[in-house]
Design an enzyme around this catalytic site. Structure first.
Site: not given
Length: 262
Positions: A36, A38, A55, A113, A133
């Site tokens: 994925q 972000h 994250e 990641h 994705r």
């Protein structure tokens, strides 16, 4: 709870967010999860109407040989990325990073990641669902068809020059049982080792606490003196008005809150 307590329970910095600003997850990966990326705040707010997602992963447990995928083994151009998606060779150029229990990884927006099988991760992130994705091992969804990929968006948001860590070993010093894992503009995260008793000062915002080992009690100075039993797997939010938190027992904690800014 927020309706009853009021927004001040989260601290003044939280007032800028239209919803609770952090999301804490426990991810128990029994298989390799999808690759994925972000988006950043700028892209996500413009395209998705919500914040982006940065994250931090703290590895609660890891099976022998477990790994994550993080960025690329070498800098690649957008055209090469597009070609490798088309000919199914993407995994040949991503960075495979070995993982041990107790590691920590910072995953800024734009980082390609994936969490590998055999990992139990405590994830602290911006409260956002903005996920693109990239690759999913040709798995099928509940409808029997390959799950959707988001390649057009991914091409726009991936940091193709992202430098991957060689390991997740925590190098920050432990001072009086406290290790600062990360502080960025979105969150600050610490690890605490509690032996018998320790008082943790309440930060300038709410504080999320996850107990990842051990057991004991917690009592808030700003409360009525009541002790609460906590153990491995306990998670709670200490409002900004809680005051210092008094822990007794033997425990490992992960705490997260908004960073201090003037």
């Amino acid at each position: 709870w927020l309706a009853a307590e009021g927004g001040d329970a989260l601290g003044t910095r939280a007032a800028q967010f239209p919803y609770f600003p952090l999301l804490i997850k426990l991810i128990d990966a029994h298989d390799n999860l999808s690759v994925q990326v972000h988006p950043s705040d700028d892209y996500a707010l413009r395209v998705e109407g919500e914040y982006g997602k940065t994250e931090l992963w703290y590895v609660v447990d890891a099976a022998p040989g477990a790994e994550i995928l993080y960025g690329f083994a070498h800098t690649i151009a957008k055209d090469e990325f597009r070609r490798r998606i088309a000919d199914n060779t993407l995994l040949e150029v991503v960075r495979h990073v070995p993982v041990q229990k107790g590691d920590a990884f910072f995953i800024p927006a734009g980082t390609l990641h994936a969490i590998g099988k055999g990992l139990l991760i405590c994830e602290i992130q911006q409260s956002s669902n903005a996920t693109y994705r990239v690759y999913d091992y040709d798995r099928l969804g509940d409808d029997g068809k390959p799950r959707d990929l988001h390649l057009a968006q991914s091409l726009e948001v991936i940091d193709y020059a992202q430098e991957a860590p060689t390991s997740g070993e925590i190098t920050a010093p432990e001072i009086d049982g406290k290790t600062e894992l990360m502080s960025c503009k979105y969150f600050s995260v610490e690890k605490y080792e509690i032996h018998e008793a320790k008082t943790i000062a309440q930060p300038w915002s709410f504080m999320c606490v996850s107990v990842i080992e051990g057991e004991g009690t917690v009592c808030a100075d700003g409360g009525n003196g009541e002790e609460h039993r906590i153990c491995k797997g306990s998670h709670f939010i200490a409002p900004a008005s809680s005051g210092s938190l008094r822990f007794t027992g033997t425990m490992t904690l992960i705490t997260s809150h908004l960073p201090h800014t003037k």
